[in-house]
Design a protein around this motif. Structure first.
Motif, short mmCIF file in Angstrom:
data_model
loop_
_atom_site.label_atom_id
_atom_site.label_comp_id
_atom_site.label_asym_id
_atom_site.label_seq_id
_atom_site.Cartn_x
_atom_site.Cartn_y
_atom_site.Cartn_z
N GLN A 154 0.67 -1.21 0.11
CA GLN A 154 0.10 0.03 0.03
C GLN A 154 0.85 1.34 0.07
OE1 GLN A 154 -2.46 -0.74 3.35
NE2 GLN A 154 -3.82 -2.05 2.43
N TYR A 155 1.91 1.26 0.90
CA TYR A 155 2.67 2.52 0.76
C TYR A 155 3.58 2.52 -0.37
CZ TYR A 155 1.59 4.01 5.50
OH TYR A 155 0.83 4.51 6.50
N TYR A 156 3.95 1.41 -1.18
CA TYR A 156 4.78 1.60 -2.24
C TYR A 156 3.85 2.13 -3.34
CZ TYR A 156 7.99 -1.49 0.02
OH TYR A 156 8.90 -2.20 0.96
N GLU A 157 2.68 1.87 -3.37
CA GLU A 157 1.75 2.32 -4.40
C GLU A 157 1.68 3.85 -4.14
OE1 GLU A 157 0.92 0.63 -6.88
OE2 GLU A 157 1.30 -1.35 -6.42
N ARG A 158 1.18 4.27 -3.09
CA ARG A 158 1.21 5.53 -2.78
C ARG A 158 2.55 6.28 -3.11
NH1 ARG A 158 -0.30 7.84 3.39
NH2 ARG A 158 -0.67 9.95 2.90
N VAL A 159 3.71 5.77 -2.97
CA VAL A 159 4.95 6.48 -3.51
C VAL A 159 4.81 6.78 -4.87
CG1 VAL A 159 7.45 6.25 -3.70
CG2 VAL A 159 6.39 5.67 -1.40
N LEU A 160 4.45 5.47 -5.62
CA LEU A 160 4.30 5.49 -7.04
C LEU A 160 3.48 6.78 -7.51
CD1 LEU A 160 5.27 1.85 -7.72
CD2 LEU A 160 6.74 3.82 -8.06
N ALA A 161 2.43 6.70 -6.86
CA ALA A 161 1.20 7.60 -7.24
C ALA A 161 1.62 8.90 -7.23
CB ALA A 161 0.01 7.24 -6.36
N MET A 162 2.72 9.10 -6.15
CA MET A 162 3.22 10.52 -6.07
C MET A 162 4.22 10.98 -7.04
SD MET A 162 3.14 10.52 -1.84
CE MET A 162 3.72 12.31 -1.61
N ASP A 163 4.93 9.75 -7.44
CA ASP A 163 6.08 10.03 -8.29
C ASP A 163 6.29 8.54 -9.01
OD1 ASP A 163 8.30 10.36 -9.74
OD2 ASP A 163 9.74 11.07 -8.14
N ALA A 164 5.92 8.38 -10.32
CA ALA A 164 6.11 7.25 -10.95
C ALA A 164 7.51 6.87 -11.44
CB ALA A 164 5.16 7.35 -12.25
N ASP A 165 8.29 7.93 -11.17
CA ASP A 165 9.82 7.69 -11.64
C ASP A 165 10.59 7.33 -10.43
OD1 ASP A 165 9.26 8.19 -14.28
OD2 ASP A 165 9.46 10.13 -14.06
N PHE A 166 10.18 7.18 -9.23
CA PHE A 166 10.97 7.07 -7.99
C PHE A 166 11.48 5.32 -8.01
CE2 PHE A 166 11.45 6.17 -3.40
CZ PHE A 166 12.10 7.39 -3.15
N ALA A 167 12.52 5.26 -8.53
CA ALA A 167 13.19 4.00 -8.67
C ALA A 167 13.25 3.14 -7.45
CB ALA A 167 14.59 4.01 -9.27
N PRO A 168 13.39 3.46 -6.40
CA PRO A 168 13.62 2.47 -5.15
C PRO A 168 12.33 1.73 -4.88
CG PRO A 168 14.81 4.57 -4.68
CD PRO A 168 13.96 4.76 -6.01
N ALA A 169 11.16 2.57 -5.01
CA ALA A 169 9.94 1.92 -4.92
C ALA A 169 9.58 0.54 -5.70
CB ALA A 169 8.90 2.99 -5.09
N TYR A 170 10.31 0.65 -7.13
CA TYR A 170 10.06 -0.63 -7.91
C TYR A 170 10.87 -1.83 -7.43
CZ TYR A 170 7.74 2.51 -11.32
OH TYR A 170 6.75 3.52 -11.75
N LEU A 171 12.07 -1.27 -6.77
CA LEU A 171 12.80 -2.38 -6.23
C LEU A 171 12.24 -2.82 -5.14
CD1 LEU A 171 15.57 -4.07 -5.90
CD2 LEU A 171 16.44 -1.93 -4.65
#
Length: 580
Positions: free
Chosen positions: A259-276
Motif C-alpha cells: 500500500q505504501y509503495y503504491e502511494r509513493v508511485l502515485a506521487m512519483d512514478a519515476d521513483f526507482a527505489p519503490a520499484y525495487l
C-alpha cells in the motif's frame, strides 16, 4: 585523557544514545588493545546480538574478575547461572529519597562529589541490567536477513536447498565442536553500512533522525510511528512513505508495505527505489509473482542505471532458475557499480559452482568471505566448494564455524558428517548426522549418508534401517536406491538387492551411473540367476573405459572366468561415494 579513555567515553555515549553498532565498534577496538579489562567485556555484553555472545562476554568478565556481581546478574538473567538470592538488592535499598539534601555549594563540595560518584556507580549497575535485558529482547526478535535499502550488507541469504521441518524441533543432541568465539571478534573493525539511497534532509523534525536510528536498530514499530509523525508535518515527502513501506516489509506485513509503495508511485512514478522494494515484496508474497518482480526490477534499472541492488536481485533470480550465465551477466554490472559488495562475489561463487568451475567458485567464495567475516552464508558457500573439490579438511574448518552459529541447517550438518566420514572420523560424523536429524526428522540425505557410513563400519543392520528410511522419504533417487541395494547385499537379501538395483536403473542419468548399477546388480544376480549375471558382467566389460573404473573391469573379468568355471561367489564391500 588518553586515546583509550576517549574511545571508552565515546562508547559510553553511544550506548546511552542507543547507537549499539558504534558502541560495539569502539569496544571491539578497546578489547583488542586490552583484552584483560573486565569493564570492556561487561559493556560489550550489552551491545552484542545473541545470547551466546552475551554469555561469552559475561563469562570473560568472571574469568578476569570472579567477584563481579554485575556479570553474575547478567548470566542469571540469561539462564546461564541459577538464581542467587545473595545478589538480590534489598527493597529498602531500592527506594530513592527524592528530597535528599546535598548541602550548599560552598561547604558541601566533598559530600556532593561523593554523592555524584555513588550515583554514577548506581547508574552503571542499573544500565548494565537494563541493557542486558533490552539486548535479550532485541536479540529474540525476528531479524530480516535480506538486503534492504540503506542497511548494512545482509547477514544472511536464503538458500533454496534447506529443508525446514514441518513439526516442532526437539533437540536431543547438542553438537559443539569447539568453543564459540563471537564472530565479531574475528574483525579488525566493524563494517561500514552502505549509505542511505534516499536520504532527504528533514531539518525541522528530530523525529526523522530518531526514525533513522530505529532503522539501524531494526526497531520497525518505532520507525513507523516516528515517520508517521514527520509525515504530518511534511505530507509531500515521498521518502517518508517509502521508508514506512520498507519497515512494514521488514515486519513481513506485505499488504501494508505494498500500500505504501503504491502511494509513493502515485506521487512519483519515476521513483526507482519503490520499484525495487515492490519487487521484493511481490517475490516474498508468492514465488509465482517472479515475472512481475522481474519487471519491477527492470523498471528500476531503467529509471536509475546505478541501482546495483536491482542487478543483484536479478542475479539471484537467475540462480534460482539455474541460469548461471545470466546471473554472471548481471553481476558484471554490479562489479562496476559496487565492486566491494559481498553479494557480488557470493552470487558469483554460486554461479561458478553450478557450472562446475570449482577454482573460480572458490576464488569468489573466499573473496566474499574476506569482505564480510560475519556473514554466515559465506562460510557455508566456501565449505560447499571445498566439498565439491574433495578438500574435506578445509570444508570441516568452515562448516564447524557455520554450524556453531546456525543450528537450524540440517544440510550443513549433513555435509559436516560427510566430510568427517570421508576422513575416516566416524564418531564426529555420527554426531553431525544426529544433529541434522534433530533439526529435521524427515531429512532423507542425513539418513542416506549415515547409512553409507554404517555400511563402511560394517554395521549392516543399522545401515539397512537408515537407508530404508531414506528411500521411504525420497523413493525416486538413483543414489538412495543403489545404497539400499548394497545394504541388502551385505545382509544376503539378494532378491531385494536385485530389486533395488533394477529400480535405480530408472533414475540413472549418465553412463557412469548405469555402469555402477550393472556392477552391483551383477553381484546380486550371481546368487539368483547365473545366466543373467554373466550377461551383466559382459555388458560392463564392453562399456567404454571412460565410464568403468579399471578395478571394476578387472573384477568383472574375474567373475566371468569364475562363472564359466563354477566356484563359490564373492560379494564386494560397498565403497563410499560421498556427493555434496
Amino acid at each position: 585523557m588518553t586515546m583509550e579513555d576517549t574511545m571508552y567515553h565515546e562508547a559510553m555515549v553511544a550506548i546511552r544514545q542507543g547507537e549499539r553498532e558504534r558502541a560495539r565498534d569502539l569496544l571491539v577496538r578497546l578489547i583488542k588493545k586490552k583484552p584483560d579489562q573486565p569493564q570492556y567485556w561487561l559493556w560489550m555484553s550489552a551491545v552484542v546480538d545473541t545470547v551466546k555472545e552475551r554469555n561469552y562476554c559475561l563469562k570473560e568478565v568472571l574469568r578476569l574478575d570472579p567477584e563481579n556481581k554485575n556479570a553474575c546478574l547478567g548470566l542469571i538473567m540469561t539462564g546461564a547461572l541459577p538464581p542467587d538470592q545473595s545478589l538480590a538488592i534489598p527493597l529498602r535499598k531500592q527506594r530513592r529519597d527524592w528530597q535528599a539534601h546535598l548541602g550548599s555549594l560552598a561547604d558541601g563540595g566533598a559530600k556532593k562529589a561523593l554523592w555524584i560518584q555513588s550515583g554514577v556507580y548506581l547508574a552503571i549497575l542499573l544500565g548494565v541490567i537494563l541493557l542486558v535485558v533490552g539486548g535479550l529482547m532485541l536479540s529474540e526478535g525476528s531479524r530480516d536477513t535480506r538486503a534492504g535499502w540503506g542497511g548494512s550488507q545482509p547477514t544472511g541469504a536464503p538458500s533454496p536447498t534447506h529443508h525446514p521441518s514441518p513439526s516442532p524441533v526437539v533437540r536431543t543432541l547438542e553438537v559443539t565442536f569447539s568453543t564459540a568465539t563471537p564472530l565479531w571478534m574475528l574483525l579488525n573493525a566493524t563494517y561500514t553500512p552502505t549509505p542511505l539511497y534516499v536520504n532527504t534532509p528533514h531539518p525541522r523534525s528530530e523525529a526523522y533522525r530518531m526514525a533513522m536510528h530505529s532503522y539501524q536498530r531494526r526497531d520497525w514499530d518505532g520507525m513507523i510511528n516516528l515517520l508517521q509523525q514527520v509525515a504530518t508535518l511534511e505530507p509531500d515527502a515521498i521518502d517518508l512513505y517509502f521508508y514506512i513501506g520498507e519497515a512494514y516489509r521488514m515486519q513481513h506485513n506485505l499488504t501494508r508495505a505494498m500500500q505504501y509503495y503504491e502511494r509513493v508511485l502515485a506521487m512519483d512514478a519515476d521513483f526507482a527505489p519503490a520499484y525495487l522494494a515492490r519487487s521484493r515484496a511481490l517475490l516474498a508474497s508468492s514465488p509465482a509473482k517472479a515475472s512481475q518482480a522481474q519487471a519491477d526490477l527492470q523498471k528500476a534499472i531503467q529509471l536509475d542505471p546505478h541501482i546495483f541492488e536491482a542487478y543483484l536481485d536479478l542475479a539471484q533470480q537467475a540462480l534460482a532458475n539455474q541460469d548461471a550465465e545470466a546471473a554472471l551477466d548481471y553481476l558484471e554490472v554490479v562489479a562496476e557499480l559496487q565492486p566491494n559488495s559481498f553479494l557480488l562475489y557470493y552470487y558469483r561463487g554460486q554461479a561458478y559452482l553450478w557450472m562446475n568451475e570449482l577454482d573460480a567458485a572458490l576464488e569468489n567464495a573466499l573473496k566474499a568471505h574476506k569482505i564480510d567475516l560475519t556473514h554466515l552464508d559465506g562460510y557455508r558457500l566456501v565449505a560447499e566448494v571445498y566439498l565439491a573439490q574433495g578438500d574435506y579438511v578445509n570444508a570441516i574448518q568452515y562448516l564447524d564455524i557455520y554450524c556453531r552459529y546456525n543450528e537450524d541447517d540440517p544440510e550443513a550438518f549433513t555435509w559436516l558428517g560427510m566430510a568427517y566420514a570421508s576422513l575416516g572420523e566416524s564418531e564426529p560424523a555420527l554426531k553431525a548426522f544426529q544433529a541434522a536429524l534433530s533439526i529435521n526428522r524427515i531429512y532423507d540425505q542425513a539418513y542416506l549418508q549415515r547409512g553409507l557410513l554404517y555400511l563402511e563400519m560394517e554395521s549392516h543392520h543399522l545401515a539397512l534401517k537408515d537407508l530404508q528410511e531414506a528411500v521411504r522419504l525420497q523413493p525416486k533417487t538413483f543414489r538412495g536406491r543403489m545404497s539400499l541395494g548394497k545394504a541388502y547385499l551385505q545382509v544376503e537379501a539378494y532378491g531385494k538387492a536385485y530389486q533395488e538395483f533394477s529400480t535405480a536403473d530408472a533414475y540413472d542419468e549418465t553412463e557412469t551411473e548405469r555402469a555402477e548399477m550393472i556392477y552391483w546388480r551383477a553381484q546380486s544376480l550371481e546368487h539368483l540367476n547365473r545366466v543373467a549375471a554373466v550377461r551383466d558382467w559382459r555388458e560392463l566389460v564392453n562399456m567404454p573405459v571412460t565410464v568403468v573404473p579399471e578395478e571394476w573391469r578387472q573384477y568383472a573379468l574375474e567373475r566371468l572366468a569364475a562363472l564359466l568355471t563354477p566356484s563359490p561367489t564373492a560379494t564386494r564391500q560397498p565403497t563410499r561415494t560421498p556427493t555434496p
